[in-house]
Design a protein around this motif. Structure first.
Motif, mmCIF file in Angstrom:
data_model
loop_
_atom_site.group_PDB
_atom_site.id
_atom_site.type_symbol
_atom_site.label_atom_id
_atom_site.label_comp_id
_atom_site.label_asym_id
_atom_site.label_seq_id
_atom_site.Cartn_x
_atom_site.Cartn_y
_atom_site.Cartn_z
ATOM 1 N N THR A 21 0.829 -1.195 0.000
ATOM 2 C CA THR A 21 0.000 0.000 0.000
ATOM 3 C C THR A 21 0.870 1.254 0.000
ATOM 4 O O THR A 21 1.847 1.346 0.730
ATOM 5 C CB THR A 21 -0.919 0.000 1.234
ATOM 6 N N LEU A 22 0.448 2.193 -0.837
ATOM 7 C CA LEU A 22 1.065 3.520 -0.889
ATOM 8 C C LEU A 22 -0.038 4.545 -0.658
ATOM 9 O O LEU A 22 -1.211 4.194 -0.586
ATOM 10 C CB LEU A 22 1.723 3.745 -2.250
ATOM 11 N N GLY A 23 0.326 5.806 -0.597
ATOM 12 C CA GLY A 23 -0.658 6.855 -0.370
ATOM 13 C C GLY A 23 -1.707 6.941 -1.466
ATOM 14 O O GLY A 23 -2.824 7.379 -1.244
ATOM 15 N N PHE A 24 -1.375 6.495 -2.669
ATOM 16 C CA PHE A 24 -2.315 6.595 -3.789
ATOM 17 C C PHE A 24 -2.943 5.257 -4.159
ATOM 18 O O PHE A 24 -3.648 5.149 -5.143
ATOM 19 C CB PHE A 24 -1.631 7.205 -5.018
ATOM 20 N N GLY A 25 -2.706 4.227 -3.373
ATOM 21 C CA GLY A 25 -3.312 2.921 -3.656
ATOM 22 C C GLY A 25 -2.326 1.794 -3.452
ATOM 23 O O GLY A 25 -1.289 1.966 -2.808
ATOM 24 N N GLU A 26 -2.667 0.628 -3.987
ATOM 25 C CA GLU A 26 -1.803 -0.541 -3.844
ATOM 26 C C GLU A 26 -1.095 -0.844 -5.153
ATOM 27 O O GLU A 26 -1.680 -0.716 -6.230
ATOM 28 C CB GLU A 26 -2.619 -1.766 -3.427
ATOM 29 N N LEU A 27 0.146 -1.268 -5.030
ATOM 30 C CA LEU A 27 0.897 -1.717 -6.196
ATOM 31 C C LEU A 27 0.883 -3.242 -6.219
ATOM 32 O O LEU A 27 1.256 -3.891 -5.251
ATOM 33 C CB LEU A 27 2.344 -1.235 -6.146
ATOM 34 N N TYR A 28 0.423 -3.793 -7.335
ATOM 35 C CA TYR A 28 0.401 -5.234 -7.538
ATOM 36 C C TYR A 28 1.534 -5.672 -8.461
ATOM 37 O O TYR A 28 1.854 -6.849 -8.529
ATOM 38 C CB TYR A 28 -0.940 -5.680 -8.128
ATOM 39 N N THR A 29 2.083 -4.708 -9.176
ATOM 40 C CA THR A 29 3.181 -4.991 -10.095
ATOM 41 C C THR A 29 4.266 -3.929 -9.932
ATOM 42 O O THR A 29 4.016 -2.844 -9.397
ATOM 43 C CB THR A 29 2.706 -4.971 -11.564
ATOM 44 N N LEU A 30 5.432 -4.275 -10.399
ATOM 45 C CA LEU A 30 6.556 -3.346 -10.379
ATOM 46 C C LEU A 30 6.847 -2.971 -11.836
ATOM 47 O O LEU A 30 7.480 -3.723 -12.568
ATOM 48 C CB LEU A 30 7.757 -4.023 -9.733
ATOM 49 N N PRO A 31 6.335 -1.831 -12.300
ATOM 50 C CA PRO A 31 6.538 -1.430 -13.685
ATOM 51 C C PRO A 31 7.949 -0.908 -13.916
ATOM 52 O O PRO A 31 8.513 -0.216 -13.062
ATOM 53 C CB PRO A 31 5.493 -0.335 -13.897
ATOM 54 N N ARG A 32 8.505 -1.247 -15.063
ATOM 55 C CA ARG A 32 9.847 -0.812 -15.422
ATOM 56 C C ARG A 32 9.934 -0.537 -16.911
ATOM 57 O O ARG A 32 9.150 -1.060 -17.701
ATOM 58 C CB ARG A 32 10.895 -1.889 -15.064
ATOM 59 N N VAL A 33 10.913 0.286 -17.290
ATOM 60 C CA VAL A 33 11.179 0.592 -18.696
ATOM 61 C C VAL A 33 12.585 0.083 -19.003
ATOM 62 O O VAL A 33 13.534 0.409 -18.295
ATOM 63 C CB VAL A 33 11.078 2.107 -18.969
ATOM 64 N N ILE A 34 12.704 -0.711 -20.057
ATOM 65 C CA ILE A 34 13.988 -1.246 -20.498
ATOM 66 C C ILE A 34 14.352 -0.553 -21.809
ATOM 67 O O ILE A 34 13.536 -0.470 -22.733
ATOM 68 C CB ILE A 34 13.926 -2.770 -20.710
ATOM 69 N N TYR A 35 15.577 -0.056 -21.883
ATOM 70 C CA TYR A 35 16.053 0.671 -23.071
ATOM 71 C C TYR A 35 17.247 -0.080 -23.644
ATOM 72 O O TYR A 35 18.184 -0.421 -22.919
ATOM 73 C CB TYR A 35 16.452 2.089 -22.667
ATOM 74 N N THR A 36 17.206 -0.336 -24.938
ATOM 75 C CA THR A 36 18.273 -1.060 -25.625
ATOM 76 C C THR A 36 18.891 -0.154 -26.678
ATOM 77 O O THR A 36 18.172 0.516 -27.423
ATOM 78 C CB THR A 36 17.716 -2.316 -26.316
ATOM 79 N N ILE A 37 20.211 -0.143 -26.717
ATOM 80 C CA ILE A 37 20.949 0.604 -27.743
ATOM 81 C C ILE A 37 21.868 -0.375 -28.467
ATOM 82 O O ILE A 37 22.637 -1.102 -27.819
ATOM 83 C CB ILE A 37 21.799 1.739 -27.129
ATOM 84 N N LYS A 38 21.775 -0.397 -29.797
ATOM 85 C CA LYS A 38 22.677 -1.212 -30.611
ATOM 86 C C LYS A 38 23.649 -0.288 -31.333
ATOM 87 O O LYS A 38 23.256 0.769 -31.835
ATOM 88 C CB LYS A 38 21.895 -2.033 -31.635
#
Length: 89
Positions: A21-38
């Motif tokens: 639980t956080l102040g704005f609700g519950e987190l059920y997942t941990l969102p992330r952004v993955i960046y790939t550079i070739k």
């Protein structure tokens, strides 16, 4: 000179065993952004581009959207300061 040949931005969501639980609700997942550079020399770099915790789905989309707007293909990797300056203006 080593050039960037391709970038890719992905959103992932890691399911948590237990929500918290956080102040704005519950987190059920941990969102992330993955960046790939070739690079044209065959090197592939991966990075996680998420902001500080807590990181919610709307934060994930903002980061994803910003990274997708970057136009750095065919640029020299040594120009990182120039690239960042150009992208922020």
């Amino acid at each position: 000179m080593v050039k960037i040949t391709e970038t890719k931005t992905r959103m992932i969501s890691i399911k948590l065993d237990q929500p918290f639980t956080l102040g704005f609700g519950e987190l059920y997942t941990l969102p992330r952004v993955i960046y790939t550079i070739k690079l044209d020399n065959g090197v592939i770099g991966y990075g996680e581009a998420s902001i500080d915790f807590p990181f919610s789905n709307y934060d994930m989309f903002d980061i994803y959207n910003s990274l997708n707007k970057l136009n750095i293909n065919e640029r020299d990797i040594k120009d990182k300061e120039i690239l960042l300056r150009e992208q922020s203006s």
